[in-house]
Motif scaffolding. Sequence first.
Motif, PDB file in Angstrom:
ATOM      1  N   TYR B  34     -27.324  -2.850 -21.453  1.00 48.83           N
ATOM      2  CA  TYR B  34     -28.587  -1.984 -21.432  1.00 48.83           C
ATOM      3  C   TYR B  34     -29.278  -2.123 -20.028  1.00 48.83           C
ATOM      4  O   TYR B  34     -29.205  -3.364 -19.627  1.00 48.83           O
ATOM      5  N   TYR B  36     -33.090  -1.154 -18.917  1.00 52.13           N
ATOM      6  CA  TYR B  36     -34.483  -0.708 -19.475  1.00 52.13           C
ATOM      7  C   TYR B  36     -35.289  -0.531 -18.085  1.00 52.13           C
ATOM      8  O   TYR B  36     -35.112  -1.402 -17.454  1.00 52.13           O
ATOM      9  N   GLN B  38     -39.739  -0.553 -17.286  1.00 54.37           N
ATOM     10  CA  GLN B  38     -41.033  -0.824 -17.855  1.00 54.37           C
ATOM     11  C   GLN B  38     -41.895  -0.615 -16.728  1.00 54.37           C
ATOM     12  O   GLN B  38     -41.816  -1.296 -15.637  1.00 54.37           O
ATOM     13  N   ARG B  42     -46.823  -0.812 -19.602  1.00 54.74           N
ATOM     14  CA  ARG B  42     -46.494   0.309 -20.525  1.00 54.74           C
ATOM     15  C   ARG B  42     -45.194  -0.393 -21.123  1.00 54.74           C
ATOM     16  O   ARG B  42     -44.622  -1.504 -21.104  1.00 54.74           O
ATOM     17  N   GLY B  43     -44.828   0.116 -22.268  1.00 56.29           N
ATOM     18  CA  GLY B  43     -43.481   0.053 -22.935  1.00 56.29           C
ATOM     19  C   GLY B  43     -42.212   0.182 -22.243  1.00 56.29           C
ATOM     20  O   GLY B  43     -42.238   0.456 -21.006  1.00 56.29           O
ATOM     21  N   LEU B  44     -41.072  -0.262 -22.869  1.00 57.34           N
ATOM     22  CA  LEU B  44     -39.721  -0.328 -22.385  1.00 57.34           C
ATOM     23  C   LEU B  44     -38.985   0.951 -22.619  1.00 57.34           C
ATOM     24  O   LEU B  44     -39.177   1.632 -23.735  1.00 57.34           O
ATOM     25  N   LEU B  46     -35.447   2.930 -22.658  1.00 58.51           N
ATOM     26  CA  LEU B  46     -34.155   2.858 -22.404  1.00 58.51           C
ATOM     27  C   LEU B  46     -33.513   3.957 -21.194  1.00 58.51           C
ATOM     28  O   LEU B  46     -33.646   5.118 -21.399  1.00 58.51           O
ATOM     29  N   TYR B  49     -27.064   2.817 -21.471  1.00 58.52           N
ATOM     30  CA  TYR B  49     -26.340   1.741 -22.212  1.00 58.52           C
ATOM     31  C   TYR B  49     -24.695   1.982 -22.250  1.00 58.52           C
ATOM     32  O   TYR B  49     -24.222   3.118 -21.863  1.00 58.52           O
ATOM     33  N   GLU B  59     -29.793   7.971 -20.992  1.00 54.38           N
ATOM     34  CA  GLU B  59     -30.702   8.416 -21.796  1.00 54.38           C
ATOM     35  C   GLU B  59     -31.837   9.316 -21.329  1.00 54.38           C
ATOM     36  O   GLU B  59     -32.291  10.050 -22.059  1.00 54.38           O
ATOM     37  N   PHE B  88     -40.409  -2.244 -13.426  1.00 56.71           N
ATOM     38  CA  PHE B  88     -39.736  -3.378 -13.807  1.00 56.71           C
ATOM     39  C   PHE B  88     -38.532  -3.114 -14.582  1.00 56.71           C
ATOM     40  O   PHE B  88     -38.336  -2.559 -15.665  1.00 56.71           O
ATOM     41  N   LEU B  90     -34.906  -4.263 -16.390  1.00 58.34           N
ATOM     42  CA  LEU B  90     -34.727  -5.121 -17.409  1.00 58.34           C
ATOM     43  C   LEU B  90     -33.247  -4.950 -17.753  1.00 58.34           C
ATOM     44  O   LEU B  90     -33.056  -3.739 -18.456  1.00 58.34           O
ATOM     45  N   PHE B 103     -32.288 -10.538 -23.249  1.00 54.46           N
ATOM     46  CA  PHE B 103     -32.854  -9.924 -22.157  1.00 54.46           C
ATOM     47  C   PHE B 103     -32.771 -10.707 -20.904  1.00 54.46           C
ATOM     48  O   PHE B 103     -32.650 -11.886 -21.013  1.00 54.46           O
TER      49      PHE B 103
END
Lengths: 110, 112
Positions: B34, B36, B38, B42-44, B46, B49, B59, B88, B90, B103
């Motif tokens: 995967y 991701y 960020q 904030r959140g992650l 996607l 994948y 996605e 960022f 990941l 991760f």
Amino acid sequence: GIQVEQSPPDLILQEGANSTLRCNFSDSVNNLQWFHQNPWGQLINLFYIPSGTKQNGRLSATTVATERYSLLYISSSQTTDSGVYFCAVESPSGTYKYIFGTGTRLKVLA
Amino acid sequence: SQTIHQWPATLVQPVGSPLSLECTVEGTSNPNLYWYRQAAGRGLQLLFYSVGIGQISSEVPQNLSASRPQDRQFILSSKKLLLSDSGFYLCAWREFGNEKLFFGSGTQLSVL
């Protein structure tokens, strides 16, 4: 797609206090995990908990899948608990996708 | 034991330049991989994948692409970076038959 909301968005605690973080999801899920992101950005897997209750030291988690929520409990908080806590869910359609929640930013004061 | 390597840790690139971020996993076979992103505070999100070599699911339509040339290698690329690509990044992996997600240490990308 599935929506994942976490509350509260921000939390400030005094060292030694307890707290409860909540994760709500909009649809049935296959899997659910809780993560802690430390100040350096590293994501650490805390719990894999699609249902039931688990405990690991001062942390515990409960998922009630039928009601579409999960709770993360932190007891006797320490400054090292600071960071962002995320829940992530995998939808049941076999897509292998993990969708992350909005996160709770926790700061523990000495 | 299984480990995940992601590099570089930080990267500063000018707008319009290409990008290549690499992620490799050791100690496992046929992992799900995967990418991701960020944004600050904030959140992650996607991005991509992969469940096998050459199998990539996207996605979010955007300026990025991903490739999986080998079983345990996942590459994130761009031909021309935009300011909005900063963030960022990941990489994560999941062992076949295991539900846990693990991760890498992330790449902080700044596009100037």
